[in-house]
Design a protein around this motif. Structure first.
Motif, short mmCIF file in Angstrom:
data_model
loop_
_atom_site.label_atom_id
_atom_site.label_comp_id
_atom_site.label_asym_id
_atom_site.label_seq_id
_atom_site.Cartn_x
_atom_site.Cartn_y
_atom_site.Cartn_z
N GLY A 10 0.79 -1.23 0.00
CA GLY A 10 0.00 0.00 0.00
C GLY A 10 0.82 1.28 0.00
N LEU A 11 1.93 1.27 -0.71
CA LEU A 11 2.83 2.42 -0.66
C LEU A 11 2.28 3.60 -1.47
N THR A 12 2.23 4.76 -0.84
CA THR A 12 1.81 5.99 -1.52
C THR A 12 2.86 7.06 -1.26
N ILE A 13 3.39 7.63 -2.32
CA ILE A 13 4.41 8.67 -2.19
C ILE A 13 3.95 9.91 -2.94
N GLN A 14 4.09 11.06 -2.29
CA GLN A 14 3.66 12.31 -2.93
C GLN A 14 4.75 13.37 -2.84
N TYR A 15 4.75 14.26 -3.83
CA TYR A 15 5.60 15.45 -3.79
C TYR A 15 4.67 16.66 -3.70
N PRO A 16 4.66 17.37 -2.56
CA PRO A 16 3.76 18.52 -2.49
C PRO A 16 4.23 19.65 -3.41
N THR A 17 3.30 20.30 -4.09
CA THR A 17 3.60 21.49 -4.88
C THR A 17 2.53 22.52 -4.57
N PHE A 18 2.70 23.71 -5.12
CA PHE A 18 1.70 24.75 -4.87
C PHE A 18 0.35 24.39 -5.47
N GLU A 19 0.36 23.63 -6.54
CA GLU A 19 -0.91 23.28 -7.18
C GLU A 19 -1.55 22.05 -6.55
N GLY A 20 -0.89 21.49 -5.54
CA GLY A 20 -1.40 20.26 -4.94
C GLY A 20 -0.36 19.17 -5.05
N PRO A 21 -0.55 18.07 -4.30
CA PRO A 21 0.48 17.04 -4.30
C PRO A 21 0.56 16.27 -5.62
N VAL A 22 1.79 16.01 -6.07
CA VAL A 22 2.01 15.13 -7.22
C VAL A 22 2.00 13.71 -6.69
N LYS A 23 1.06 12.92 -7.21
CA LYS A 23 0.91 11.55 -6.70
C LYS A 23 1.83 10.63 -7.48
N ALA A 24 3.09 10.56 -7.03
CA ALA A 24 4.11 9.84 -7.78
C ALA A 24 3.91 8.34 -7.71
N VAL A 25 3.56 7.84 -6.54
CA VAL A 25 3.29 6.41 -6.38
C VAL A 25 1.99 6.30 -5.59
N GLU A 26 1.05 5.49 -6.09
CA GLU A 26 -0.26 5.37 -5.45
C GLU A 26 -0.55 3.91 -5.11
N GLN A 56 15.25 2.03 -0.86
CA GLN A 56 16.47 2.11 -0.07
C GLN A 56 16.41 3.20 0.97
N GLY A 57 15.24 3.77 1.18
CA GLY A 57 15.14 4.87 2.13
C GLY A 57 15.92 6.08 1.67
N LEU A 58 16.06 6.24 0.37
CA LEU A 58 16.81 7.38 -0.16
C LEU A 58 15.92 8.54 -0.58
N LEU A 59 14.62 8.38 -0.38
CA LEU A 59 13.70 9.43 -0.79
C LEU A 59 13.94 10.66 0.07
N ARG A 60 14.15 11.78 -0.56
CA ARG A 60 14.45 13.02 0.17
C ARG A 60 13.31 14.01 0.01
N PRO A 61 13.11 14.89 0.99
CA PRO A 61 12.08 15.90 0.84
C PRO A 61 12.34 16.70 -0.44
N PRO A 62 11.32 17.18 -1.12
CA PRO A 62 9.92 17.20 -0.72
C PRO A 62 9.19 15.86 -0.86
N GLY A 63 9.84 14.84 -1.41
CA GLY A 63 9.16 13.56 -1.56
C GLY A 63 8.77 13.01 -0.20
N LYS A 64 7.55 12.48 -0.08
CA LYS A 64 7.08 12.06 1.22
C LYS A 64 6.28 10.77 1.10
N ILE A 65 6.62 9.80 1.95
CA ILE A 65 5.85 8.57 1.99
C ILE A 65 4.62 8.84 2.85
N VAL A 66 3.45 8.86 2.20
CA VAL A 66 2.22 9.23 2.89
C VAL A 66 1.66 8.06 3.66
N SER A 67 1.73 6.88 3.04
CA SER A 67 1.24 5.70 3.75
C SER A 67 1.88 4.46 3.15
#
Lengths: 320, 332
Positions: A10-26, A56-67
């Protein structure tokens, strides 16, 4: 049955932007057994590199593991601290990066790259033994040990890529994540590289996650194909099955649209439209605006957990 | 202009050469004399029949892009003759070159970088009409809209006023195509036109290029490193290695019966998107040598599996082995 080496749930990763989060992985699920070669394919922007980094736990901000969680041998990587991750990276899971031209430090010699990598994990490593180990490894990779004292710019592109692999292998990892490893290589060097990876896999029983948009090199190397589209897994199965009989309309279209040198193709399949914007992806199945089999349900519900012939195919065509 | 087979020739290139001087550091300038050159294109000759697609293929650094740019007259030729539509264009310049330019247009590799971000789509496409001073403003706009329709940039009235950053990658590449076509060129040089496109839109651009070729009676020089794409679109093909053409001919003849050891290696190295076709590669060891000091004699001899003694001293010439199929290797 042996427990999978990597389990993603159930991995979900998002990059927040001004227009709303980019749903990179859903809502991504995947489990990988030891010794598998996973070909993770998709177009640019489908989230495959983000996924590779997260493993590998290399995801750096702004990338965020939401769930969701990423289990490596049963332990959740998402919850680990940087210090704990450092022990896993390189030693258990290592990465071969996309661009060998820029991933090596131009100011230090090749051998020092290796020393640094080893020292980070084995504080009291003996220099003589390190050199022996490095020489043995790069000999296998087809680089003469005299080149160890060179600076990266003195090596050719193919050699640099092999140094990158060497750095990934020097600590005997169990899993290698290779993100577009042949992107900057010419076809002949690429073919060498693929042969090398095949041999290494056999010798060390490596688990490889090969991230690429090139369906050709996946066919050459992978045991299992995982197709991603707009951040979601849409089809996953044995490489022979998926290439022999692709089920998801996107996979079908993708395979039919690639020029194949071994065939005389009259006409290529052209897929309408272009990949969606991940800030506001289409409702329901993200592929529905480009799909020729689109039904009412596709616009309303997200397909999830649909199986057909022992494969995962996230498409309502195959829902019972 | 006609060739032996009576086909009309649009482009003829004879003994083309381009050497780029290598910049040296301060110390080297004082110590060493004489200049070093990158022999990017070294004695290349070929012709492109009217209405056909010629592929120029090879690894990076083989001189394929430089050849394309030389024909476009974006850089100056050192030696050799370029003839386009019966006119020697090798050394024309200034007004004469500008007046000739509508005959040849280029599609660049990176659509994101080759459109002016401050111009609307309409102005990007119509800019060359402005420069060539063709028609009134209204006529120019009409022409831009017509060409946009033929590359399916619809709805035209909506897209014409947009800026490039609002378009998808595939749309941008179609704007680049439209810009090349608006002057009704005879020759289009396409330098890796699909390399930067998303995988799922590549086929669309290729199909569109084929359709436009028939519609506008175009001739393409298709520069690419991707042999599978070349196989799909090209009629004739030339394989380059370190500034020279090693094999050339009808696509079918070259691909079904590759004669030069380099062509054979290149073809066997292309990954096939079919896991049943997995095979052990037969590939020469080593990598492409530097073009500053290319190997003597046959440039491929350092990696060649069938190299003979005299390959390092004797420069092979193109010989016709089958009808229209030439190869620069005496031992095949």
């Amino acid at each position: 049955m042996e427990r999978p080496i990597i389990e993603i749930k159930g991995l979900t990763i998002q990059y927040p932007t001004f227009e709303g989060p980019v749903k990179a992985v859903e809502d991504f699920d995947l489990s990988i057994k030891k010794g598998e070669v996973i070909g993770l394919v998709g177009e640019s922007g489908c989230g495959k590199s983000t996924l590779g980094l997260a493993i590998q736990g290399l995801l750096r901000p702004p990338g965020k593991i939401v769930s969701g969680e990423i289990l490596f041998r049963g332990e959740d990587i998402v919850k680990k601290t940087d210090n704990e991750l450092r022990k896993i990276r390189g030693r258990s899971i290592s990465m071969v990066f996309q661009d060998p031209m820029t991933s090596l430090n131009p100011l230090i010699r090749v051998d020092k790259h290796f020393f640094e990598t080893i020292k980070a994990h084995e504080k009291d490593a003996d220099k003589k033994k390190m050199v022996e180990r490095i020489e043995k490894l790069i000999e296998i990779l087809g680089i003469s040990s005299t080149r160890l004292h060179d600076y990266p710019h003195q090596l050719s592109g193919g050699m640099r890529q092999r140094v990158m692999i060497g750095l990934g292998l020097i600590l005997n990892p169990e899993v290698i994540v290779a993100d577009e490893p042949t992107n900057s290589l010419d076809v002949i060097v690429e073919a060498h590289f693929l042969d090398l990876l095949k041999d290494l896999k056999k010798e060390y029983n490596l688990t490889i996650i090969l991230i690429t948009h090139n369906m050709g090199i996946v066919a050459e190397l992978a045991t299992r194909v995982v197709v991603m589209y707009a951040g979601r897994l849409i089809e996953s199965g044995n490489v022979m099955d998926v290439y022999g009989k692709p089920l998801h309309p996107y996979t079908q279209g993708l395979l039919a649209s690639i020029p194949n040198i071994s065939l005389d193709q009259e006409k290529l399949f052209t897929m309408p439209g272009s990949p969606p914007d991940l800030i506001s992806p289409p409702s329901g199945c993200t592929f529905h605006p480009r799909c020729s089999h689109v039904m009412k349900i596709c616009k309303e519900k997200v397909p999830h957990g649909i199986m057909k012939d022992g494969r995962i195919v996230e498409c309502f065509l195959y829902a019972k | 202009m006609q060739n032996n087979n009576g086909k009309e020739i649009l482009v003829r290139v004879e003994h083309l050469k381009k050497y780029f001087p290598v910049e040296k550091g301060f110390v080297e300038k004082i110590i060493a004399r004489g200049k070093k050159y990158v022999k990017a294109v070294d004695d290349v000759s070929f012709e492109i029949p009217k209405g056909s697609v010629m592929g120029l293929c090879g690894e990076s650094g083989c001189g394929k892009t430089t050849t394309g740019r030389l024909i476009m007259r974006l850089i100056d030729t050192d030696e050799g003759v370029i003839t386009l539509d019966n006119k020697d264009i090798t050394h024309i310049k200034g007004k004469e070159l500008r007046e000739f330019r509508p005959n040849m247009q280029m599609v660049f590799q990176d659509p994101h970088a080759s459109l002016n971000p401050r111009m609307t789509v309409g102005r990007n496409i119509g800019h060359s009409l402005d420069i060539q001073n063709i028609g009134t403003r209204a006529e120019r706009l009409e022409r831009v809209k017509r060409v946009m329709e033929s590359v399916a940039l619809t709805p035209v009235d909506d897209i014409v006023g947009r800026y490039p950053h609002l378009l998808s990658g595939g749309q941008k590449q179609r704007v680049v195509l439209a810009r090349a076509l608006v002057l009704n060129p005879k020759l289009v040089v396409a330098d890796e036109p699909i390399a930067m496109a998303d995988v799922s839109v590549r086929a669309l651009i290729l199909e569109m290029m084929i359709m436009l070729k028939n519609q506008f009676d175009l001739t393409y020089l298709f520069v690419t490193h991707d042999l599978a794409t070349a196989k799909y679109i090209c009629d004739t093909i030339a394989i380059m290695y370190l500034g020279v053409i090693v094999e050339m001919g009808q696509l079918k003849s070259v691909f079904n019966n590759p004669l030069h050891p380099y062509t054979q290696a290149l073809l066997s190295a292309v990954p096939v998107p079919d896991p049943r076709a997995r095979r052990k590669h037969k590939i020469p060891r080593g990598e492409i040598p530097s073009a500053v000091n290319p190997p003597s004699g046959c440039r491929f001899h350092t990696r060649c599996p069938i190299a003979h003694q005299d390959c390092s001293s004797h420069i092979p010439h193109m010989e016709e082995k089958e009808k229209g199929h030439k190869v620069a290797c005496p031992y095949v």
